[in-house]
Design an enzyme around this catalytic site. Sequence first.
Site, mmCIF file in Angstrom:
data_model
loop_
_atom_site.group_PDB
_atom_site.id
_atom_site.type_symbol
_atom_site.label_atom_id
_atom_site.label_comp_id
_atom_site.label_asym_id
_atom_site.label_seq_id
_atom_site.Cartn_x
_atom_site.Cartn_y
_atom_site.Cartn_z
ATOM 1 N N ASP A 126 30.406 19.200 25.882
ATOM 2 C CA ASP A 126 30.319 19.490 24.449
ATOM 3 C C ASP A 126 28.869 19.482 23.957
ATOM 4 O O ASP A 126 27.932 19.258 24.734
ATOM 5 C CB ASP A 126 31.200 18.476 23.689
ATOM 6 C CG ASP A 126 31.934 19.108 22.519
ATOM 7 O OD1 ASP A 126 31.443 20.120 21.988
ATOM 8 O OD2 ASP A 126 32.989 18.577 22.128
ATOM 9 N N TRP A 160 29.970 26.157 21.134
ATOM 10 C CA TRP A 160 30.487 26.812 19.916
ATOM 11 C C TRP A 160 29.799 28.148 19.595
ATOM 12 O O TRP A 160 29.744 28.564 18.443
ATOM 13 C CB TRP A 160 30.374 25.881 18.695
ATOM 14 C CG TRP A 160 30.696 24.457 18.956
ATOM 15 C CD1 TRP A 160 31.800 23.971 19.586
ATOM 16 C CD2 TRP A 160 29.898 23.307 18.616
ATOM 17 N NE1 TRP A 160 31.747 22.602 19.641
ATOM 18 C CE2 TRP A 160 30.602 22.173 19.067
ATOM 19 C CE3 TRP A 160 28.665 23.157 17.966
ATOM 20 C CZ2 TRP A 160 30.096 20.880 18.892
ATOM 21 C CZ3 TRP A 160 28.170 21.869 17.793
ATOM 22 C CH2 TRP A 160 28.889 20.750 18.260
ATOM 23 N N GLY A 161 29.193 28.784 20.603
ATOM 24 C CA GLY A 161 28.556 30.083 20.361
ATOM 25 C C GLY A 161 27.127 29.993 19.847
ATOM 26 O O GLY A 161 26.517 31.017 19.510
ATOM 27 N N GLU A 163 23.096 29.786 19.580
ATOM 28 C CA GLU A 163 21.993 30.458 20.305
ATOM 29 C C GLU A 163 22.497 31.621 21.156
ATOM 30 O O GLU A 163 22.002 31.834 22.254
ATOM 31 C CB GLU A 163 21.260 29.467 21.210
ATOM 32 C CG GLU A 163 20.580 28.329 20.486
ATOM 33 C CD GLU A 163 19.797 27.481 21.455
ATOM 34 O OE1 GLU A 163 18.661 27.851 21.769
ATOM 35 O OE2 GLU A 163 20.344 26.450 21.922
ATOM 36 N N ASP A 182 35.881 25.430 16.467
ATOM 37 C CA ASP A 182 37.218 24.989 16.892
ATOM 38 C C ASP A 182 38.339 25.866 16.318
ATOM 39 O O ASP A 182 38.306 26.237 15.151
ATOM 40 C CB ASP A 182 37.461 23.549 16.451
ATOM 41 C CG ASP A 182 36.627 22.580 17.268
ATOM 42 O OD1 ASP A 182 35.665 23.033 17.922
ATOM 43 O OD2 ASP A 182 36.936 21.378 17.251
HETATM 44 C C1 GAL Z 1 34.564 19.676 19.604
HETATM 45 C C2 GAL Z 1 35.121 20.718 20.543
HETATM 46 C C3 GAL Z 1 36.614 20.517 20.671
HETATM 47 C C4 GAL Z 1 36.892 19.110 21.174
HETATM 48 C C5 GAL Z 1 36.213 18.080 20.273
HETATM 49 C C6 GAL Z 1 36.305 16.680 20.837
HETATM 50 O O1 GAL Z 1 33.193 19.813 19.514
HETATM 51 O O2 GAL Z 1 34.814 21.997 20.075
HETATM 52 O O3 GAL Z 1 37.171 21.486 21.525
HETATM 53 O O4 GAL Z 1 36.448 18.995 22.496
HETATM 54 O O5 GAL Z 1 34.844 18.378 20.102
HETATM 55 O O6 GAL Z 1 35.652 15.742 20.042
#
Ligand code: GAL
Length: 377
Positions: A126, A160-161, A163, A182
């Site tokens: 992440d 999350w896309g 850069e 998300d």
């Molecule tokens: C977000 C991620 C989710 C999940 C979550 C967990 O940043 O996009 O898919 O993994 O964190 O905290």
Amino acid sequence: MLAKTPPMGWNSWNTFGEKINEQTIMEMADFMVDKGFLKAGYEYLVIDDCWSEKQRDKKGNLVADHEKFPNGMKYVADYVHAKGLKFGIYSCCGPLTCAGYPGSFGHEFQDAKFFAEIGVDFLKYDNCYHPSASNKLGYNRMAMALKASGREILFSACNWGNEKVWEWARSRGIHMYRSTGDIFDSFESICRLSESQKPNLGYSGTGCFNDIDMLVVGMKGKGNVGIESGCTDAQYRYHFAMWCMFMSPLMIGCDLRTISDETHALLTNKELIAINQDEEARPPIFVRDNRGQHDNTICFRHLANGEYAIAFFNPSDKDKHIMLPYYEIGLDPLCGYGFKIRDCFTGKNLGVHKEFFDVKVAAGDCRVFRAQLVKAK
Ligand code: GAL
């Protein structure tokens, strides 16, 4: 080679969030096998955020939460492997994960070694709390740490896309990259995320796939990313078919223990999965695109063995008649060829269609076909 075709599996986040434990995960492994998901191609069982203690041990190692996973994580990994599945886990490139558990920043090589020792096959990584504006180095570092770990581990980057990750993920050793924020269990979220990636799919292919986020198919408003009543079965069809046409990884997010027959049939639809998993892994052409003057999308893909996929998506709230005239994909009406067409949902052969192919598509639904180009009289 890892990720020859889009990775497939199940991930704990959409339904369970932080409410994960050994028993739930082991039950999910049972269901993945007993209900035919593994056979359909879903091979990775991935535990997302919130699996560890809030503190590392004295040696700086990550430790599985003692209450949630009383027998440790290797025990769970061994169980998952004994079922014939592969085991995935989650960490973050910052010092903390998004939910505030220890992340791998400054511990990349140590954590990769720990993951290899307990038998991890897949790491979701992440993007929270990393120290500098750009995080290309952090992802590159973990890719190398995984390679140095002594075990083959699929690297799933979740930035999350940011850069324009589609432009640099492949060169950083990443096998799949989250290109979006998300997902939530609503048709609006499904459309927003998938629309946003239409311009970027040309970068996606063997070894490194654009991940539009985990599936919400079958959640019906329950769980961690649920919204009111979730989506209709038609909207889930639209969602799954689009992820298949777009070659997104297929990571199921619903609770497999309670799914309906419709959800089961959709998630294990052989024809749609075969399109997603096509060995040539070529991105789609958008013949029509509802971002422009049209209110529907026609998507066309070259598949292996001289076959093609044709999909019609109707995101509007009205039933539509949609036509694909073949000149829009470069075929002259007099060329002497037509498409022999099979419906991927009903399995019915629809015969040869010359010059054009037109279908009815219900509101918020889709139609998907497999086609062969044949001489037509
Ligand atoms: C977000 C991620 C989710 C999940 C979550 C967990 O940043 O996009 O898919 O993994 O964190 O905290």
